[in-house]
Design an enzyme around this catalytic site. Structure first.
Site, PDB file in Angstrom:
ATOM      1  N   ARG A  49       0.919  -1.265   0.030  1.00  0.00           N
ATOM      2  CA  ARG A  49       0.076   0.030  -0.076  1.00  0.00           C
ATOM      3  C   ARG A  49       0.809   1.451   0.168  1.00  0.00           C
ATOM      4  O   ARG A  49       0.674   2.218  -0.675  1.00  0.00           O
ATOM      5  CB  ARG A  49      -0.883  -0.077   1.208  1.00  0.00           C
ATOM      6  CG  ARG A  49      -2.180  -0.973   1.257  1.00  0.00           C
ATOM      7  CD  ARG A  49      -1.754  -2.421   1.121  1.00  0.00           C
ATOM      8  NE  ARG A  49      -0.698  -2.629   2.523  1.00  0.00           N
ATOM      9  CZ  ARG A  49      -0.037  -3.710   2.401  1.00  0.00           C
ATOM     10  NH1 ARG A  49       0.057  -4.482   1.530  1.00  0.00           N
ATOM     11  NH2 ARG A  49       0.501  -3.894   3.718  1.00  0.00           N
ATOM     12  N   CYS A  83      -5.287  -2.676   8.616  1.00  0.00           N
ATOM     13  CA  CYS A  83      -4.201  -2.008   7.796  1.00  0.00           C
ATOM     14  C   CYS A  83      -4.855  -0.407   7.691  1.00  0.00           C
ATOM     15  O   CYS A  83      -5.661  -0.196   6.912  1.00  0.00           O
ATOM     16  CB  CYS A  83      -3.968  -2.436   6.348  1.00  0.00           C
ATOM     17  SG  CYS A  83      -2.684  -1.351   5.506  1.00  0.00           S
ATOM     18  N   THR A  85      -3.266   2.285   6.265  1.00  0.00           N
ATOM     19  CA  THR A  85      -3.069   2.753   4.859  1.00  0.00           C
ATOM     20  C   THR A  85      -3.795   2.057   3.924  1.00  0.00           C
ATOM     21  O   THR A  85      -4.258   2.747   2.777  1.00  0.00           O
ATOM     22  CB  THR A  85      -1.515   2.432   4.555  1.00  0.00           C
ATOM     23  OG1 THR A  85      -0.654   2.583   5.456  1.00  0.00           O
ATOM     24  CG2 THR A  85      -1.161   3.163   3.270  1.00  0.00           C
ATOM     25  N   THR A 127       2.310   4.797   8.769  1.00  0.00           N
ATOM     26  CA  THR A 127       3.191   4.444   7.509  1.00  0.00           C
ATOM     27  C   THR A 127       3.405   5.763   6.702  1.00  0.00           C
ATOM     28  O   THR A 127       2.721   6.725   6.963  1.00  0.00           O
ATOM     29  CB  THR A 127       2.730   3.276   6.655  1.00  0.00           C
ATOM     30  OG1 THR A 127       1.548   4.020   6.001  1.00  0.00           O
ATOM     31  CG2 THR A 127       2.654   2.221   7.192  1.00  0.00           C
ATOM     32  N   LYS A 166       7.466  -6.085  10.132  1.00  0.00           N
ATOM     33  CA  LYS A 166       6.861  -6.880   9.109  1.00  0.00           C
ATOM     34  C   LYS A 166       7.987  -8.094   8.735  1.00  0.00           C
ATOM     35  O   LYS A 166       7.536  -9.187   8.291  1.00  0.00           O
ATOM     36  CB  LYS A 166       6.665  -6.237   7.718  1.00  0.00           C
ATOM     37  CG  LYS A 166       5.652  -5.268   7.739  1.00  0.00           C
ATOM     38  CD  LYS A 166       5.448  -4.233   6.563  1.00  0.00           C
ATOM     39  CE  LYS A 166       4.290  -3.296   6.776  1.00  0.00           C
ATOM     40  NZ  LYS A 166       2.923  -4.113   6.643  1.00  0.00           N
ATOM     41  N   CYS A 198      -0.467   2.680  12.307  1.00  0.00           N
ATOM     42  CA  CYS A 198       0.088   1.381  11.308  1.00  0.00           C
ATOM     43  C   CYS A 198      -0.249   0.213  12.397  1.00  0.00           C
ATOM     44  O   CYS A 198       0.199   0.243  13.571  1.00  0.00           O
ATOM     45  CB  CYS A 198       1.426   1.564  10.974  1.00  0.00           C
ATOM     46  SG  CYS A 198       1.804   0.243  10.200  1.00  0.00           S
TER      47      CYS A 198
END
Length: 212
Positions: A49, A83, A85, A127, A166, A198
């Site tokens: 994203r 998420c 984003t 993010t 991540k 995030c």
């Protein structure tokens, strides 16, 4: 609760598991049968994203819609998307399915309004895509809340810390020290609360000095 929750996950996988665990732990029950049914599609094939927003790389919207349709076909009553984003494309996804998708951005703003207890300065850790798309800046526009956005240099540290999560690095995240320094700086400027904008950020909360 008889409704089944669909989790549109994979963004990232650990954040998806974190949400599922929170739902289970926060549900007050005494037996298996009283828990909320969950259907999780941990689709790790959804394109980045952040890259889509920052560098106009492959859009995740096709894969997001596909994932939502799988959950809808499976019979979920509503969908949550861990998420922040990805909410940039929420309306595009919703147009292709009948199952409602909860808006995490709006829910966060609502929660902040009802829980900050006079604290009007909040630091956004998100993010770079969420920051550039101004998802939270726009959502808080009409609210009496001052949203602090990290500088470009600080944002690179935040983004790197997210990438580390991540990759599976949490307690041993190499950016924790710098992240804590950023938080300390904004605390000195009057920040008294943080938005984990995030879904990887909450995984770092046990290692962040101020996780309010």
């Amino acid at each position: 609760m008889n409704q089944t929750i669909g989790i549109l996950g994979g963004m990232g996988p650990l954040a998806t598991v974190d949400l599922a665990e929170k739902i289970i732990l926060l549900t007050k029950v005494s037996r298996d049968q009283d828990h909320i049914p969950l259907l999780i599609y941990n689709n790790t094939r959804i394109p980045s994203r952040v890259n889509a927003i920052m560098d106009q790389q492959e859009s995740p919207v096709v894969e997001l819609i596909k994932t939502a349709k799988v959950l809808e076909k499976a019979g979920v009553d509503f969908i949550v998307m861990p998420c922040h984003t990805a909410h940039y494309w929420l309306e595009d996804i919703q147009k292709h399915i009948h199952t409602p998708i909860l808006n995490m951005i709006e829910n966060t703003v609502h929660f902040v309004k009802n829980s900050i207890n006079g604290e009007k300065q909040i630091l956004l850790l998100a993010t770079s895509g969420t920051v550039k798309a101004q998802l939270y800046q726009k959502a808080f526009q009409s609210e009496d809340v001052q949203l602090a956005i990290p500088t470009k240099k600080e944002q690179k540290i935040v983004a790197s810390a997210i990438d580390e999560v991540k990759a599976g690095y949490i307690a041993n995240n190499q950016y924790l020290n710098e992240l804590n320094k950023i938080i300390q700086k904004y605390e000195q400027k009057g920040i008294s609360a943080i938005i984990g904008g995030c879904t990887e950020i909450p995984l770092l909360f046990p290692y962040i000095q101020n996780k309010k």
